[in-house]
Design a protein around this motif. Structure first.
Motif, mmCIF file in Angstrom:
data_model
loop_
_atom_site.group_PDB
_atom_site.id
_atom_site.type_symbol
_atom_site.label_atom_id
_atom_site.label_comp_id
_atom_site.label_asym_id
_atom_site.label_seq_id
_atom_site.Cartn_x
_atom_site.Cartn_y
_atom_site.Cartn_z
ATOM 1 N N TRP A 103 16.017 -32.642 -14.654
ATOM 2 C CA TRP A 103 16.479 -33.488 -15.840
ATOM 3 C C TRP A 103 17.293 -32.596 -17.046
ATOM 4 C CZ3 TRP A 103 12.499 -35.040 -12.816
ATOM 5 C CH2 TRP A 103 12.685 -36.185 -12.166
ATOM 6 N N THR A 144 19.513 -32.104 -11.251
ATOM 7 C CA THR A 144 19.833 -32.617 -10.025
ATOM 8 C C THR A 144 18.766 -34.027 -10.102
ATOM 9 O OG1 THR A 144 18.251 -31.283 -9.191
ATOM 10 C CG2 THR A 144 20.465 -30.777 -8.865
ATOM 11 N N GLY A 145 18.271 -34.130 -11.049
ATOM 12 C CA GLY A 145 17.235 -35.237 -10.845
ATOM 13 C C GLY A 145 15.906 -34.659 -9.846
ATOM 14 N N THR A 178 17.698 -41.238 -10.237
ATOM 15 C CA THR A 178 18.538 -40.487 -9.480
ATOM 16 C C THR A 178 17.945 -39.384 -8.834
ATOM 17 O OG1 THR A 178 19.071 -39.198 -11.614
ATOM 18 C CG2 THR A 178 20.458 -41.117 -11.170
ATOM 19 N N GLY A 179 18.586 -39.139 -7.725
ATOM 20 C CA GLY A 179 18.028 -38.020 -6.838
ATOM 21 C C GLY A 179 18.990 -37.429 -6.118
ATOM 22 N N THR A 180 18.755 -36.126 -5.831
ATOM 23 C CA THR A 180 19.445 -35.302 -5.066
ATOM 24 C C THR A 180 18.897 -34.784 -3.800
ATOM 25 O OG1 THR A 180 20.477 -34.778 -7.086
ATOM 26 C CG2 THR A 180 21.656 -33.522 -5.248
ATOM 27 N N LYS A 205 25.663 -32.103 -14.086
ATOM 28 C CA LYS A 205 24.854 -33.195 -13.519
ATOM 29 C C LYS A 205 25.519 -33.591 -12.622
ATOM 30 C CE LYS A 205 23.689 -34.808 -18.328
ATOM 31 N NZ LYS A 205 23.797 -36.157 -19.326
ATOM 32 N N PHE A 207 23.993 -36.093 -8.789
ATOM 33 C CA PHE A 207 23.048 -36.755 -8.049
ATOM 34 C C PHE A 207 23.846 -37.461 -6.841
ATOM 35 C CE2 PHE A 207 24.295 -40.478 -10.730
ATOM 36 C CZ PHE A 207 24.707 -41.432 -9.836
ATOM 37 N N LYS A 271 17.188 -40.893 -15.024
ATOM 38 C CA LYS A 271 18.636 -40.815 -14.506
ATOM 39 C C LYS A 271 19.277 -39.635 -15.130
ATOM 40 C CE LYS A 271 19.001 -45.926 -14.093
ATOM 41 N NZ LYS A 271 17.682 -46.239 -14.739
ATOM 42 N N ARG A 276 27.915 -42.084 -11.138
ATOM 43 C CA ARG A 276 28.373 -40.875 -10.543
ATOM 44 C C ARG A 276 29.610 -40.541 -11.523
ATOM 45 N NH1 ARG A 276 27.429 -38.317 -5.591
ATOM 46 N NH2 ARG A 276 29.598 -38.034 -5.116
ATOM 47 N N THR A 279 28.836 -37.993 -13.959
ATOM 48 C CA THR A 279 28.535 -36.623 -13.497
ATOM 49 C C THR A 279 29.458 -35.651 -13.063
ATOM 50 O OG1 THR A 279 28.060 -37.023 -11.050
ATOM 51 C CG2 THR A 279 26.279 -37.945 -12.567
ATOM 52 N N SER A 281 29.343 -34.691 -9.935
ATOM 53 C CA SER A 281 29.195 -34.543 -8.532
ATOM 54 C C SER A 281 30.340 -34.338 -7.746
ATOM 55 C CB SER A 281 28.341 -35.970 -7.950
ATOM 56 O OG SER A 281 27.441 -35.950 -8.857
#
Length: 310
Positions: A103, A144-145, A178-180, A205, A207, A271, A276, A279, A281
């Motif tokens: 995080w 990335t969580g 949040t997760g990756t 950041k 996810f 989170k 998104r 982030t 991403s």
């Protein structure tokens, strides 16, 4: 800033290191694995390995000629991150990717986890100071969580025992986090190295999923076509259990507290961002995934594995 093509990975044999190293290699980077002299770990035959002492002079020599160093060491290696930073700078490395993959530089963690987080901050702060002093050197942290597919597979305390088809739902199961996935984490590293200007000297950041326990449970039941056995617990109970273990000096307290923080009702602590759009991403190429996408990856990995390793 020059294009990054030569990349050294330190911590390549770890749970994140393996997929990150493989993805970098497959993406066309010239990857070199850096490991301790005494290490007996076997690495892919087509990736060069440098075995070295972990001293400033030896690491500086090992990092020579590299454009970037990616640090994916496990918990025991985190306190060495300042040493890795100094060696990378001394070797003329352009970019140092910090060991985060959680995080990041946030104050959202519960205070009980400060002693776990402090060694990481020492390395992060050192990298920031060196980049200020030396404009030719830059760092990036990747937040990335939760490493969601691996975490669900390895840690039933997260609420999902895939082998037994049982779930533990904490509180009301609606808190989103949040997760990756491992593939997404590896892609984030690739994205950073391919976008050095946009990612310099900051935490990015990413996810791949924003979901709740209830959504994941529904996805497991949909994927398997069967209802799971469900128990209920509270994050407060888990928090108390973790604190008691910590006071008693027993193991497992960090995982208890991390899971408690993950599902703490309406805390928003877990989170990396609210959406998104907030982030990096898209910039880094980390794809969006649904709960069903993630669950299918977990089930596939469960079938392919024998014993999970942490």
């Amino acid at each position: 800033m020059s294009e990054i093509s030569k990349v050294a990975v330190i911590g390549a044999s770890g749970n994140l290191g393996k997929p990150v190293t493989a993805a970098l290699h497959e993406a066309g980077f010239e990857v070199t694995i850096i490991t301790r002299t005494e290490s007996t770990t076997e690495h892919p035959k087509d990736i060069p390995v440098i075995r070295t002492e972990y001293t400033l002079s030896a690491l500086t020599q090992a990092f020579a000629g590299q454009d970037a160093v990616v640090c994916v060491v496990g918990i025991p290696g985190v306190p060495l991150q300042s040493l890795f930073v100094d060696a990378a700078e001394a070797a003329g490395v352009q970019r140092f990717v910090l060991d985060d993959f959680a995080w990041g530089d946030t104050e959202a963690n519960i205070r009980d986890l400060d002693e776990f987080q402090t060694p990481r901050r020492v390395g992060w702060d050192h990298a920031k100071a060196r980049a200020i002093a030396n404009p030719a050197f830059a760092w990036t942290g990747i937040s990335t969580g939760n490493p969601i597919d691996r975490a669900i597979k390895v840690f039933p305390l997260m609420g999902f025992d895939v082998a037994k088809r049982t779930a533990i739902i904490y509180d009301d199961g609606t808190e989103k986090f949040t997760g990756t996935t491992l593939a997404g984490i590896a892609q984030a590293v690739i994205g950073v190295l391919r976008n050095p200007e946009q990612t310099a000297n900051r935490f990015v950041k990413v996810f791949s999923i924003l979901a709740s326990q209830n959504e994941l449970l529904a996805a497991f039941e949909q994927a398997e076509g069967a209802k799971w056995s469900v128990q209920h617990n509270t994050t407060q109970t888990l928090l108390q259990t973790g604190r008691a273990k910590r006071e008693a000096g027993t193991t497992g307290w960090i995982l208890d507290l991390v899971v408690a923080q993950l599902y703490d009702d309406k805390s928003g602590r877990s989170k990396v961002a609210r959406s998104r759009e907030e982030t990096d991403s898209e910039l880094l190429g980390v794809a969006s995934e649904t709960p069903l996408d993630v669950v299918r990856k977990v089930l596939a990995a469960q079938q392919d594995s024998v014993t999970p390793v942490f």
